[in-house]
Write an enzyme that holds these catalytic residues in place. Structure first.
Site, PDB file in Angstrom:
ATOM      1  N   CYS A 112     -15.186  21.717   1.655  1.00  0.00           N
ATOM      2  CA  CYS A 112     -16.250  22.610   1.177  1.00  0.00           C
ATOM      3  C   CYS A 112     -16.730  22.189  -0.208  1.00  0.00           C
ATOM      4  CB  CYS A 112     -15.768  24.058   1.168  1.00  0.00           C
ATOM      5  SG  CYS A 112     -15.646  24.730   2.846  1.00  0.00           S
ATOM      6  N   CYS A 160     -11.724  24.769   0.026  1.00  0.00           N
ATOM      7  CA  CYS A 160     -11.020  23.549   0.436  1.00  0.00           C
ATOM      8  C   CYS A 160     -11.805  22.316  -0.027  1.00  0.00           C
ATOM      9  CB  CYS A 160     -10.814  23.533   1.948  1.00  0.00           C
ATOM     10  SG  CYS A 160     -12.309  23.144   2.881  1.00  0.00           S
ATOM     11  N   ASN A 195     -16.002  32.480   7.736  1.00  0.00           N
ATOM     12  CA  ASN A 195     -15.375  31.440   8.549  1.00  0.00           C
ATOM     13  C   ASN A 195     -15.475  31.768  10.027  1.00  0.00           C
ATOM     14  OD1 ASN A 195     -13.509  33.448   7.636  1.00  0.00           O
ATOM     15  ND2 ASN A 195     -11.781  32.199   8.250  1.00  0.00           N
ATOM     16  N   GLU A 218     -13.870  30.506  13.445  1.00  0.00           N
ATOM     17  CA  GLU A 218     -12.807  29.680  14.018  1.00  0.00           C
ATOM     18  C   GLU A 218     -13.084  29.363  15.486  1.00  0.00           C
ATOM     19  OE1 GLU A 218      -9.073  31.589  13.030  1.00  0.00           O
ATOM     20  OE2 GLU A 218      -9.320  31.063  10.907  1.00  0.00           O
ATOM     21  N   CYS A 272     -15.532  26.565   7.780  1.00  0.00           N
ATOM     22  CA  CYS A 272     -15.246  27.442   6.636  1.00  0.00           C
ATOM     23  C   CYS A 272     -16.483  28.256   6.238  1.00  0.00           C
ATOM     24  CB  CYS A 272     -14.846  26.612   5.422  1.00  0.00           C
ATOM     25  SG  CYS A 272     -13.283  25.752   5.569  1.00  0.00           S
ATOM     26  N   GLU A 308     -17.762  28.831   3.280  1.00  0.00           N
ATOM     27  CA  GLU A 308     -18.629  28.231   2.262  1.00  0.00           C
ATOM     28  C   GLU A 308     -19.656  27.303   2.892  1.00  0.00           C
ATOM     29  OE1 GLU A 308     -15.378  28.448   2.382  1.00  0.00           O
ATOM     30  OE2 GLU A 308     -14.422  28.284   0.430  1.00  0.00           O
TER      31      GLU A 308
END
Ligand code: THU
Length: 163
Positions: free
Chosen positions: A115, A112, A62, A64, A73, A75
């Site tokens: 993803c 999530c 990830n 940010e 993210c 993934e």
């Protein structure tokens, strides 16, 4: 009115040694990738590793941003990198793992919704399932055979036209 149950099979492994050699390698690659996440705002580092049908493993973590929604993210970093670097090469599996600075993540880190939607598009395009392996920092490993298992009634390109 009719009712229908939707269920899927979840395989639960107590420890990595119960996985196949290639699955162990995929998981440990995701763990290594997790360490390079940039997560100063959440302190929650996620690592992902994607296994391709040509044997290559592509990683993501990830990333940010001070403008929170601009981050991405692990993934999606991984599958987008795979799509960019190896276009047209099918994805066989993805391993996902997470750790926190604030507590021990001992339950499997679930991807999530965004993803899941991103990964399922690759599954739909390649017409073969992508297996998913999830782990926290410790604890059990969850495995399911297809992203579709964890995203029932998914949206797809087929809705965009009537052909
Ligand atoms: N995160 C992921 O990398 N993957 C997910 O599927 C869920 C959340 C990241 C995004 C953010 O950097 C941090 O975890 C906390 O939400």
């Amino acid at each position: 009115m009719k009712k229908q149950q939707i269920s899927f099979e979840l395989s639960i492994f107590e420890k990595p040694e119960e996985l196949s050699q290639i699955e162990q390698k995929l998981l440990s690659t995701a763990e290594d990738a997790r360490e390079n996440a940039y997560a100063p705002y959440s302190n929650f580092k996620v690592g992902a590793a994607v296994l391709l049908e040509n044997g290559e493993i592509v990683i993501g973590n990830n990333q940010e941003n001070a403008s929170y929604p601009s981050g991405l993210c692990a993934e999606r970093v991984a599958v987008f990198q795979a799509g960019a670097k190896y276009p047209g090469v099918a994805i066989k599996a993805i391993a996902i793992t997470a750790t926190s600075k604030d507590y021990v993540v001992d339950s499997p880190a679930a991807p999530c919704g965004n993803c899941r939607q991103s990964i399922i598009e690759y599954e739909q395009r390649q017409r073969t399932p992508i297996s998913i392996m999830l782990r926290g920092e410790t604890g059990p490993i969850y495995k399911c055979a297809s992203v579709a298992d964890i995203l029932p009634l998914a949206f797809s390109s087929s809705f965009l036209s009537d052909s």
